[in-house]
Enzyme design. Structure first.
Site, short mmCIF file in Angstrom:
data_model
loop_
_atom_site.label_atom_id
_atom_site.label_comp_id
_atom_site.label_asym_id
_atom_site.label_seq_id
_atom_site.Cartn_x
_atom_site.Cartn_y
_atom_site.Cartn_z
N HIS A 184 -15.14 30.46 11.74
CA HIS A 184 -15.33 29.04 12.07
C HIS A 184 -14.23 28.68 13.06
O HIS A 184 -13.18 28.15 12.71
CB HIS A 184 -15.23 28.20 10.80
CG HIS A 184 -15.61 26.77 11.02
ND1 HIS A 184 -15.10 25.75 10.26
CD2 HIS A 184 -16.45 26.19 11.90
CE1 HIS A 184 -15.61 24.60 10.67
NE2 HIS A 184 -16.43 24.84 11.66
N LYS A 214 -25.55 24.73 10.70
CA LYS A 214 -24.67 25.38 9.72
C LYS A 214 -25.42 26.36 8.84
O LYS A 214 -24.82 27.29 8.28
CB LYS A 214 -23.97 24.32 8.87
CG LYS A 214 -22.91 23.54 9.65
CD LYS A 214 -21.85 24.44 10.28
CE LYS A 214 -20.76 23.66 10.98
NZ LYS A 214 -19.82 24.55 11.71
N ARG A 264 -22.90 16.28 6.98
CA ARG A 264 -23.46 17.26 6.06
C ARG A 264 -23.43 16.74 4.63
O ARG A 264 -22.61 15.90 4.28
CB ARG A 264 -22.69 18.58 6.14
CG ARG A 264 -22.88 19.35 7.43
CD ARG A 264 -22.14 20.68 7.39
NE ARG A 264 -20.69 20.50 7.19
CZ ARG A 264 -20.06 20.71 6.06
NH1 ARG A 264 -20.72 21.11 4.98
NH2 ARG A 264 -18.75 20.53 5.97
N ARG A 322 -21.77 12.37 17.53
CA ARG A 322 -21.80 13.75 18.02
C ARG A 322 -22.62 13.89 19.29
O ARG A 322 -23.59 13.16 19.51
CB ARG A 322 -22.43 14.66 16.96
CG ARG A 322 -21.61 14.82 15.69
CD ARG A 322 -20.63 15.94 15.82
NE ARG A 322 -19.85 16.13 14.61
CZ ARG A 322 -19.07 17.17 14.40
NH1 ARG A 322 -18.98 18.13 15.31
NH2 ARG A 322 -18.36 17.27 13.30
N SER A 366 -13.89 20.59 10.94
CA SER A 366 -14.33 19.51 11.83
C SER A 366 -13.26 18.44 11.94
O SER A 366 -12.65 18.04 10.95
CB SER A 366 -15.62 18.90 11.29
OG SER A 366 -16.05 17.84 12.10
N LYS A 415 -11.09 21.71 17.58
CA LYS A 415 -11.56 23.01 18.08
C LYS A 415 -12.25 22.88 19.44
O LYS A 415 -11.96 23.62 20.37
CB LYS A 415 -12.53 23.66 17.09
CG LYS A 415 -11.95 24.07 15.77
CD LYS A 415 -12.89 24.95 14.98
CE LYS A 415 -14.29 24.38 14.86
NZ LYS A 415 -14.34 23.08 14.19
N THR A 416 -13.19 21.95 19.51
CA THR A 416 -13.96 21.81 20.74
C THR A 416 -13.09 21.30 21.88
O THR A 416 -13.11 21.84 22.99
CB THR A 416 -15.15 20.85 20.52
OG1 THR A 416 -16.00 21.39 19.51
CG2 THR A 416 -15.94 20.67 21.80
N ASP A 475 -17.44 26.61 18.30
CA ASP A 475 -17.43 26.39 16.85
C ASP A 475 -17.60 27.64 15.99
O ASP A 475 -16.99 27.73 14.94
CB ASP A 475 -18.54 25.39 16.50
CG ASP A 475 -18.41 24.84 15.09
OD1 ASP A 475 -17.28 24.52 14.68
OD2 ASP A 475 -19.43 24.72 14.40
#
Length: 525
Positions: free
Chosen positions: A223, A204, A62, A327, A242, A246-247, A261
């Site tokens: 988030h 996003k 980003r 990713r 990130s 989390k994933t 996410d």
């Protein structure tokens, strides 16, 4: 013009936005068609196993400094202006928008009509218009699809996001920071993206829109990832920026994934904002992360910046040659046992994840509701390399609500909602360090994923509820004295350092940073 297969009357076409068409428009093309177009247009390669591999060019993450919210009367007094929300004039927006409309007239365009939000009562109808076929596939993977053809023909978007990677802004005349732009006009219900091929900006943008709209209806945008156990009332949330896990941590063979996410928490429970997952895949292997690894070998998955052998089409998931921020974007149905409805009950456990590059926080700690709110507003972690432009090694950051870049409203709006819901539903709260131990970054080692999973499983099973704790005033947490099936020194980061006095100095340094940030929060937030 449009392709014959999709030449149907629509309730709300692109002409409603003043977009003239002198080239083909492809309306809601399915995955196989998008593969064909992406390969024909040389946007990517099909890898061994079936994934589509693409290169996002100069932007591998980003560009937060290039995102602007238009300063207009309808939203001006609601926006949390500052580091995360940069203002841009309506005049600048109109200049870019006029140039983008003219640019698109002769370009093939791909349209996906879909939703943000699995709960029909709160979902956002959104239209994504892209210059790239693979961006359209990315959107199809990550948002919630509409499968009914009659509904698609009558689809009226509440917001439209337009992505033209090869059109750049002119900072001198447009007021942007660079040629890259992400412009959010809440009154016109438009998001304009250009100057970047990184598809994460689209994802996003939808999250930011929901975070603006839903809290005004009493729904908390989060988030976080989410899953549940034997029933939908056994929900666990995993907050974190990130790179914090989390994933990975929410994708568990003995629990059902709700989403990886972005979620909402309404009076009825938790719901996914998305219909897919966007996982970091650098260095993953079948042995350590089998569910995510398998998605890299599936048709329909988009792999960003993963190194591929152009002859054999084999992937090198360990290579950082293009970026650390490799990713995989894939539909949630690629995950065995995931809940395609994206709905769950109220959380029983809330885990706040941090990647501690200092190496001083314990791998897990229990939090009182007050301590949980402190850490939620603090949002401490370390940005990992490749997540954003210019981040080449972990940097210590404090990101309110573990997602400041995606919060259009003041952090206290989200904090008040979270605190209210924790109190109403008696959720247990935990701080989990997925960073390093045995020394700071570069010296210590990252806490092994099997250890983190074991700690979280113990918390989910209720095995840590009655374990004695000692309050750590400096870091506002309650350190656990023991955990079943793990040696005591695993819980004590000081014991993991070869030089305990060096640990004390580093801990004091981080505690000072916490205190400075807390004073800033008191002033600014």
């Amino acid at each position: 013009m449009s392709d014959n297969r999709n030449d149907v009357s629509r309730a709300w076409g692109l002409e409603k936005l003043g977009i003239e068409r002198r080239a083909s428009t492809y309306w809601n093309p399915p995955t196989a068609v998008l593969y064909e177009h992406a390969v024909r247009r040389q946007e990517g390669l099909i890898a061994y196993g079936g994934a589509l591999v693409v290169d996002t060019g100069a932007h591998t993450g980003r560009a937060p400094n290039d995102k602007f919210t238009i300063d207009e009367p309808g939203s001006r007094d609601k926006i949390w202006w500052g580091v995360s929300n940069h203002p841009l004039s309506e005049e600048s927006f109109e200049r870019v928008w006029a140039r983008q409309r003219a640019y698109m007239a002769d370009k093939e365009l791909y349209v996906q009509d879909c939703y943000g939000g699995a709960d029909p009562r709160y979902r956002l109808p959104v239209r994504i218009v892209t210059e790239y076929a693979w961006h359209s596939l990315f959107v199809r993977d990550l948002l919630i699809r509409e499968h009914a053809h009659d509904v698609l023909r009558a689809f009226v978007p509440e917001f439209t996001i337009i992505d033209t990677p090869h059109l750049s802004a002119d900072p001198a005349t447009d007021g942007t920071h660079s040629g890259t732009f992400i412009l959010v006009h809440l009154a016109k219900k438009l998001v304009l993206i250009g100057g970047t091929q990184y598809a994460g900006e689209i994802k996003k943008s939808v999250f930011s829109l929901l975070n603006y709209l839903l809290p005004q209806r009493g729904v908390l945008g989060m988030h976080c990832s989410a899953n549940y156990g034997r029933d939908k009332d056994d929900v666990a949330l995993f907050f974190g920026l990130s790179g914090t896990g989390k994933t990975t941590l929410s994708t568990s063979p003995d629990r059902r994934l709700i989403g990886d996410d972005e979620h909402g928490w309404s009076d009825d429970g938790v719901f996914n904002f998305e219909g897919g997952c966007y996982a970091k895949v650098i260095g993953i292997h079948a042995e350590s992360e089998p569910e995510i690894y398998e998605t890299t070998r599936m048709f329909g998955t988009v792999l960003e910046n993963v190194v591929i052998d152009p002859e054999t089409r084999k992937l090198d998931l360990d290579s950082k040659r293009l970026t650390e921020n490799t990713r995989a974007a894939y539909p949630i149905t690629h995950v065995p046992g995931a809940d395609p409805e994206g709905l769950g009950g109220h959380p029983r456990n809330i885990f706040l994840l941090t990647y501690d590059a200092f190496g001083v926080l314990p791998p897990i700690a229990r939090l009182t509701p007050e301590q949980a709110m402190y850490h939620y507003l603090t949002g401490y972690t370390s940005k990992v390399a490749g997540t954003e432009e210019g981040v080449n090694e972990p940097q210590v950051v404090f990101s309110p609500c573990f997602g400041a870049p995606f919060l259009p409203l003041h952090p206290k709006v989200y904090a008040r909602l979270l605190g209210k819901k924790i109190a109403e539903h008696q959720a247990r709260c935990w701080l989990v360090n997925t960073g390093v131990t045995g020394g700071p970054y570069g010296v210590g080692k990252r806490i092994a994923m099997p250890i983190t999973r074991s700690l979280i499983n113990s918390a989910l099973a209720g095995e840590l509820d009655d374990v004695p704790t000692k309050v750590n005033e400096a870091f506002h947490l309650s350190a656990l004295s023991r955990v079943p099936r793990l040696p005591p020194d695993v819980l004590d980061p000081r014991a993991s350092w070869p030089d305990p006095e060096a640990y004390d100095r580093k801990a004091a340094e981080l505690a000072r940073r916490f205190e400075e940030n807390h004073r800033r929060i008191d002033v600014e937030i």
